[in-house]
Design a protein around this motif. Structure first.
Motif, PDB file in Angstrom:
ATOM      1  N   THR A 381       0.810  -1.231   0.000  1.00 41.17           N
ATOM      2  CA  THR A 381       0.000   0.000   0.000  1.00 41.17           C
ATOM      3  C   THR A 381       0.837   1.272   0.000  1.00 41.17           C
ATOM      4  OG1 THR A 381      -0.101  -0.116   2.420  1.00 41.17           O
ATOM      5  CG2 THR A 381      -1.933  -1.108   1.176  1.00 41.17           C
ATOM      6  N   VAL A 382       2.132   1.170   0.319  1.00 36.08           N
ATOM      7  CA  VAL A 382       2.981   2.364   0.388  1.00 36.08           C
ATOM      8  C   VAL A 382       3.945   2.441  -0.791  1.00 36.08           C
ATOM      9  CG1 VAL A 382       4.704   3.612   1.746  1.00 36.08           C
ATOM     10  CG2 VAL A 382       2.828   2.438   2.898  1.00 36.08           C
ATOM     11  N   LEU A 383       4.729   1.389  -0.992  1.00 36.80           N
ATOM     12  CA  LEU A 383       5.801   1.442  -1.983  1.00 36.80           C
ATOM     13  C   LEU A 383       5.345   1.122  -3.402  1.00 36.80           C
ATOM     14  CD1 LEU A 383       8.674  -0.222   0.075  1.00 36.80           C
ATOM     15  CD2 LEU A 383       8.274   2.210  -0.328  1.00 36.80           C
ATOM     16  N   LYS A 384       4.419   0.182  -3.549  1.00 35.45           N
ATOM     17  CA  LYS A 384       3.973  -0.167  -4.903  1.00 35.45           C
ATOM     18  C   LYS A 384       3.322   1.007  -5.627  1.00 35.45           C
ATOM     19  CE  LYS A 384       3.523  -5.073  -5.816  1.00 35.45           C
ATOM     20  NZ  LYS A 384       2.612  -6.185  -6.152  1.00 35.45           N
ATOM     21  N   LEU A 472      11.379  -1.816  -2.402  1.00 35.71           N
ATOM     22  CA  LEU A 472      10.196  -2.683  -2.525  1.00 35.71           C
ATOM     23  C   LEU A 472      10.613  -4.149  -2.603  1.00 35.71           C
ATOM     24  CD1 LEU A 472       7.160  -3.100  -2.904  1.00 35.71           C
ATOM     25  CD2 LEU A 472       7.488  -2.693  -5.362  1.00 35.71           C
ATOM     26  N   GLN A 473      11.653  -4.416  -3.376  1.00 39.45           N
ATOM     27  CA  GLN A 473      12.140  -5.790  -3.502  1.00 39.45           C
ATOM     28  C   GLN A 473      12.612  -6.319  -2.147  1.00 39.45           C
ATOM     29  OE1 GLN A 473      15.369  -6.227  -6.284  1.00 39.45           O
ATOM     30  NE2 GLN A 473      15.143  -8.441  -6.419  1.00 39.45           N
ATOM     31  N   PHE A 474      13.297  -5.469  -1.374  1.00 36.85           N
ATOM     32  CA  PHE A 474      13.792  -5.899  -0.060  1.00 36.85           C
ATOM     33  C   PHE A 474      12.641  -6.157   0.907  1.00 36.85           C
ATOM     34  CE2 PHE A 474      14.896  -4.704   4.298  1.00 36.85           C
ATOM     35  CZ  PHE A 474      15.932  -5.584   4.569  1.00 36.85           C
ATOM     36  N   THR A 475      11.714  -5.179   1.014  1.00 33.42           N
ATOM     37  CA  THR A 475      10.631  -5.309   1.994  1.00 33.42           C
ATOM     38  C   THR A 475       9.651  -6.431   1.654  1.00 33.42           C
ATOM     39  OG1 THR A 475       9.409  -3.575   0.798  1.00 33.42           O
ATOM     40  CG2 THR A 475      10.740  -2.894   2.696  1.00 33.42           C
ATOM     41  N   GLY A 511      13.815   9.239  -1.842  1.00 32.04           N
ATOM     42  CA  GLY A 511      13.234  10.577  -1.915  1.00 32.04           C
ATOM     43  C   GLY A 511      12.123  10.873  -0.937  1.00 32.04           C
ATOM     44  N   ILE A 512      11.683   9.912  -0.144  1.00 32.25           N
ATOM     45  CA  ILE A 512      10.612  10.160   0.815  1.00 32.25           C
ATOM     46  C   ILE A 512      11.186  10.191   2.232  1.00 32.25           C
ATOM     47  CG2 ILE A 512       8.828   9.120  -0.632  1.00 32.25           C
ATOM     48  CD1 ILE A 512       8.969   6.615   1.092  1.00 32.25           C
ATOM     49  N   THR A 513      10.529  10.940   3.111  1.00 31.14           N
ATOM     50  CA  THR A 513      10.926  11.028   4.514  1.00 31.14           C
ATOM     51  C   THR A 513       9.803  10.487   5.384  1.00 31.14           C
ATOM     52  OG1 THR A 513      12.330  12.972   4.104  1.00 31.14           O
ATOM     53  CG2 THR A 513      11.648  12.574   6.375  1.00 31.14           C
TER      54      THR A 513
END
Length: 520
Positions: A381-384, A472-475, A511-513
């Motif tokens: 829901t966040v990275l994809k 995304l691949q890692f998580t 790029g996100i915090t």
């Protein structure tokens, strides 16, 4: 009846020829008396030379003395002159020769092109070249190449001469270290400074750290050699300087063929002269101090020349104070429940300038683990969605915009070349030329800024796309973290922002915090 005021007609000839604002640039490569006399002669020559031309207006004289000409970055007056050209204070530069202006072909051509873009020409007296009337850069490139070869030849001759003096022991140390003065070319002990040198070595031998020694010297308001503040780096450099034993090692650094200076780790010969001058520290004290510094490095798992020396902890250099913008340093607490903590360097130096208190290292590690586990749990829901959004950028359209801007910049350059041709052939008045050229330069600058903005945006998006994809691949393939992992932190986090002792933000490389609250 309404009062009417007549505004007289402007009868000034708008095409009246404006005077060219002409500046001169001089340089001497050493600070010897003979060279400085040459500089004085050049200054007087250009003042009279420029003022004697009724079509010129004196715009200033810039000169660098005692500075090498191989690189433009080492000449502050040259850089100041270029800044004045950018601020439209100069129209023409007069200089003695290409070798006086630049002895590096790349720098010479780069400066000439930059000044041409600004509408500023250079006249080289010796070669009789005016960049405003040149059909191409070929002749300038050839001549500046010769100047560079001349500089290289002079440098090699100087190196040979210095090497011979190293070998026969006649080389003079013009700027001796703290504790010594130069008296008629000889190193003589400065008694007041020598006391400080002995104090530094005695405190090292007593086990005191270099940071603490520097702080004590600053608190006592004892100036350094150049009148500045003491730092741990200064102290370490002094403790490792063999000159305090009366010996001297020559050629500890060297300059390569590109005029860049390096530390000599065996690439070049070195020359040791024993009993070169009066000693301040005995050899036994010096060797003991080296052993203590080396042992302290081993205890902290540090080695000289190691990249880990400055960044031996994952958080080193990455924690930013949200209050003052300073970086955080790691502190060791001898008492209390937090043995290791990170504190703002500004706060450490002066609590009045920044009130941000320390953050325990364990709290930062726990916050990172919490943040990563949230991403592992919610990557769908966040990275994809973020990845899909970045992939949806129409890069073809962006590239087309860049090509269109490049075409406009080429047309702008052609129009400026036409103006230069018309003016040099006498078909265009300087005042009209300056007005039209300035308008074209302003337009070119606007187009360049627009292109840079689009390019930066496109590059950032490509970089962010790659980083989001990796995260995304890692998580998506990793189970929940149970402890802090420094390698994972280094791979995905760019920096940490400390907003307060209870809230920090992890700025990811994509790029996100993401903010996390610190639970006490």
């Amino acid at each position: 009846m309404k009062k009417v005021t007549k505004i007289a007609q402007n009868t000034t000839d708008l095409t009246e020829q404006a005077k060219l604002r002409v500046a001169a640039y001089c340089r001497v490569s050493t600070d010897s008396d003979e060279q400085l006399e040459s500089l004085d002669t050049q200054i007087k020559h250009y003042e009279s030379y420029i003022n004697a031309n009724p079509e010129w207006e004196f715009a200033g004289l810039y000169y660098d003395e005692g500075i090498t000409g191989t690189k433009k970055e080492k000449r502050p007056e040259l850089l100041r002159m270029i800044a004045d050209c950018e601020n439209r204070k100069v129209d023409l530069i007069v200089t003695k020769s290409i070798s006086r202006f630049a002895r590096n072909t790349t720098d010479c051509l780069e400066l000439v092109r930059k000044l041409l873009d600004l509408g500023v020409f250079i006249y080289f007296e010796k070669e009789n070249i005016n960049t405003g009337s040149m059909e191409s850069e070929l002749m300038l490139s050839i001549l500046s190449g010769l100047a560079e070869n001349e500089s290289f030849s002079i440098a090699e001759n100087n190196k040979w001469s210095i090497k011979r003096r190293f070998q026969n022991g006649t080389y003079k140390i013009s700027y001796p270290p703290y504790g010594y003065d130069n008296v008629d070319g000889e190193m003589v002990v400065n008694k007041s400074q020598a006391k400080i040198v002995r104090l530094i070595f005695s405190e090292i031998l007593a086990g005191k750290g270099t940071n603490k020694i520097a702080d004590d010297l600053n608190r006592r308001k004892i100036p350094t050699k150049k009148g500045g503040h003491w730092t741990s780096t200064t102290i370490r450099g002094m403790v490792g300087n063999e000159k305090y034993t009366g010996d001297v090692v020559f050629q500890k650094t060297y300059t390569d063929e590109h005029f860049n200076r390096h530390n000599n780790h065996g690439e070049k010969d070195q020359y040791l002269i024993r009993n070169h001058h009066e000693a301040i520290i005995s050899h036994e004290e010096f060797e003991a101090a080296q052993d203590i510094i080396e042992q302290r490095g081993k205890e902290k798992r540090l080695e000289k020349q190691s990249k880990k020396y400055q960044n031996r902890y994952p958080f080193s250099g990455k924690i930013i104070c949200g209050q003052c913008g300073g970086t955080f340093k790691r502190r060791t607490h001898t008492s209390g429940k937090h043995p290791y903590a990170w504190c703002c360097s500004t706060h450490i130096a002066d609590i009045k300038k920044c009130s941000m208190k320390y953050v325990p290292e364990s709290d930062i590690e726990y916050a990172f683990v919490t943040m990563m586990n949230k991403l592992i749990f919610g990557h769908e829901t966040v990275l994809k969605p973020l990845l899909i959004s970045l992939r949806g950028i129409n890069s073809d359209e962006t590239l087309e915009n860049i090509r269109a801007l490049d075409k406009k910049l080429e047309e702008n350059a052609e129009q400026r070349n036409v103006l230069v041709g018309l003016m040099t052939k006498g078909y265009l008045e300087p005042a009209i030329y300056n007005k039209s050229n300035n308008e074209l330069l302003q337009e070119a600058e606007r187009l360049r800024r627009q292109k840079e903005s689009i390019t930066r945006f496109l590059n950032n998006d490509f970089q962010n796309l790659s980083e989001v994809s990796a995260l995304l691949q890692f998580t998506s393939r990793t189970s929940m973290l149970t402890s802090f992992d420094g390698e994972i932190f280094t791979r995905f986090v760019d920096r940490i922002h400390v907003y307060s002792r209870t809230e920090i933000g992890f700025e990811l490389k994509c790029g996100i915090t993401l903010k996390e609250r610190i639970v006490k």
